[in-house]
Motif scaffolding. Structure first.
Motif, short mmCIF file in Angstrom:
data_model
loop_
_atom_site.label_atom_id
_atom_site.label_comp_id
_atom_site.label_asym_id
_atom_site.label_seq_id
_atom_site.Cartn_x
_atom_site.Cartn_y
_atom_site.Cartn_z
N TYR A 41 46.36 6.26 66.67
CA TYR A 41 47.36 7.09 67.35
C TYR A 41 48.27 5.57 67.71
O TYR A 41 47.69 4.33 67.81
CB TYR A 41 46.97 7.24 68.97
N GLU A 42 49.55 5.60 67.75
CA GLU A 42 50.56 4.72 67.96
C GLU A 42 50.91 4.89 69.37
O GLU A 42 51.77 5.90 69.78
CB GLU A 42 51.74 4.67 66.97
N LEU A 43 51.11 3.76 70.46
CA LEU A 43 51.44 3.74 71.72
C LEU A 43 53.00 3.33 71.54
O LEU A 43 53.06 2.09 71.18
CB LEU A 43 50.62 3.07 72.27
N TYR A 44 53.82 3.82 72.40
CA TYR A 44 55.28 3.30 72.54
C TYR A 44 55.62 3.29 73.76
O TYR A 44 55.36 4.04 74.50
CB TYR A 44 56.31 4.09 71.69
N THR A 45 56.62 2.19 74.00
CA THR A 45 57.49 2.23 75.25
C THR A 45 58.76 1.68 74.99
O THR A 45 58.96 1.35 73.68
CB THR A 45 56.74 1.58 76.53
N SER A 46 59.37 1.64 75.84
CA SER A 46 60.91 0.90 75.84
C SER A 46 60.98 -0.72 76.15
O SER A 46 60.52 -0.84 77.35
CB SER A 46 62.14 1.88 75.97
N THR A 47 61.86 -1.45 75.91
CA THR A 47 62.30 -2.51 76.64
C THR A 47 62.85 -2.11 77.99
O THR A 47 62.55 -2.89 78.82
CB THR A 47 63.63 -3.41 75.73
N MET A 78 52.10 -5.22 76.23
CA MET A 78 52.82 -5.66 75.16
C MET A 78 51.91 -5.82 73.83
O MET A 78 52.42 -5.51 72.54
CB MET A 78 53.84 -6.66 75.15
N HIS A 79 50.85 -6.15 73.95
CA HIS A 79 49.88 -6.24 72.92
C HIS A 79 49.25 -5.09 72.50
O HIS A 79 48.85 -4.86 71.27
CB HIS A 79 48.48 -7.21 73.51
N LYS A 80 49.45 -3.91 73.35
CA LYS A 80 48.72 -2.61 72.78
C LYS A 80 49.95 -1.63 72.49
O LYS A 80 49.55 -0.74 71.97
CB LYS A 80 47.82 -2.15 74.04
N VAL A 81 51.05 -1.74 73.05
CA VAL A 81 51.95 -0.68 72.99
C VAL A 81 53.15 -1.27 72.22
O VAL A 81 53.55 -2.54 72.36
CB VAL A 81 52.40 -0.51 74.26
N LYS A 82 53.54 -0.61 71.35
CA LYS A 82 54.85 -0.92 70.64
C LYS A 82 56.08 -0.87 71.44
O LYS A 82 56.30 0.30 72.06
CB LYS A 82 55.13 -0.38 69.11
N VAL A 83 57.10 -1.64 71.47
CA VAL A 83 58.28 -1.77 72.43
C VAL A 83 59.51 -1.51 71.67
O VAL A 83 59.77 -2.22 70.67
CB VAL A 83 58.35 -3.04 73.06
N ILE A 84 60.04 -0.52 72.04
CA ILE A 84 61.48 0.04 71.52
C ILE A 84 62.47 -0.65 72.08
O ILE A 84 62.80 -0.33 73.30
CB ILE A 84 61.38 1.71 71.38
N GLY A 85 63.47 -1.01 71.11
CA GLY A 85 64.74 -1.62 71.79
C GLY A 85 65.74 -0.56 71.86
O GLY A 85 65.49 0.64 71.24
N PHE A 86 66.83 -0.78 72.41
CA PHE A 86 67.86 0.41 72.44
C PHE A 86 69.31 -0.23 72.42
O PHE A 86 69.55 -1.65 72.67
CB PHE A 86 67.61 1.39 73.64
N SER A 87 70.18 0.61 72.16
CA SER A 87 71.38 0.23 71.87
C SER A 87 72.58 1.36 72.51
O SER A 87 72.14 1.99 73.18
CB SER A 87 71.92 0.38 70.31
N PHE A 108 63.52 9.34 76.98
CA PHE A 108 63.27 10.35 75.84
C PHE A 108 63.95 9.94 74.63
O PHE A 108 63.44 10.08 73.33
CB PHE A 108 63.71 11.64 76.49
N VAL A 109 65.23 9.64 74.71
CA VAL A 109 65.93 9.37 73.32
C VAL A 109 65.27 8.25 72.64
O VAL A 109 65.12 8.29 71.43
CB VAL A 109 67.34 9.10 73.79
N LEU A 110 64.66 7.27 73.28
CA LEU A 110 64.09 6.11 72.84
C LEU A 110 62.68 6.34 71.95
O LEU A 110 62.36 5.91 70.92
CB LEU A 110 63.85 4.92 73.67
N GLY A 111 62.12 7.37 72.88
CA GLY A 111 60.87 7.98 72.13
C GLY A 111 61.13 8.73 70.93
O GLY A 111 60.47 8.53 70.08
N GLU A 112 62.16 9.56 71.14
CA GLU A 112 62.60 10.49 69.88
C GLU A 112 62.79 9.50 68.78
O GLU A 112 62.64 10.04 67.50
CB GLU A 112 63.79 11.34 70.35
N LYS A 113 63.47 8.59 69.12
CA LYS A 113 63.97 7.51 68.01
C LYS A 113 62.97 7.06 67.07
O LYS A 113 62.78 6.75 65.95
CB LYS A 113 64.55 6.26 68.67
N MET A 114 61.69 7.06 67.59
CA MET A 114 60.30 6.62 66.91
C MET A 114 59.29 7.94 66.69
O MET A 114 58.24 7.54 66.34
CB MET A 114 59.65 5.69 67.72
#
Length: 146
Positions: A41-47, A78-87, A108-114
């Protein structure tokens, strides 16, 4: 692994789960521990979520030990979760959504982006978007394990 399978294996973690985990809220601690042990599984969150977590936890505290504990916690995340940047375009997209909580729209938009399919949050009422699964930390073991 097909692209469909990959999407179902992407999990987005919201700010409030990290805050609860740091504050030793049992359901959030258990959820994070469970998520960190998942295989394939891939774990994500955002900046944004990381920044909010730090801001909420630190508050006005200038205590060096407490701030060091926050730093250690964020480094572990941050070692376990990929961090999504945003614009700016991500913010514009979030502001165009009809749901009322603009901050959750950004998450939601940032999660959707990935291509995240599952969102883990303590605030499920504000995550009413199509084509996603929203899970409270207390029910984390109910996520669709593939």
């Amino acid at each position: 692994m097909s692209s469909v399978d990959k999407r179902f294996r992407r999990i987005y973690i919201d700010t409030n789960v990290f805050v609860g985990c740091f504050r030793q809220r049992k359901v959030d601690v258990n959820a994070i521990e469970y998520l960190f042990k998942l295989k394939n599984y891939e774990l994500y969150t955002s900046t944004l979520a990381i920044s909010q977590t730090i801001s909420i936890l630190q508050g006005k505290s200038k205590d060096h030990v407490f701030c060091s504990n926050i730093k250690t916690f964020v480094e572990r995340v941050m070692h376990k979760v990929k961090v999504i940047g945003f614009s700016a375009s991500d913010i514009e997209k979030a502001l165009s959504l009809t749901t009322i909580d603009m901050e959750d729209n950004i998450q939601f938009v940032l999660g959707e982006k990935m291509s995240c399919y599952t969102y883990v949050t303590n605030n499920i009422k504000d995550f009413r978007y199509n084509n996603i699964e929203v899970v409270e930390p207390a029910h984390i073991r109910n996520i669709s394990i593939l």
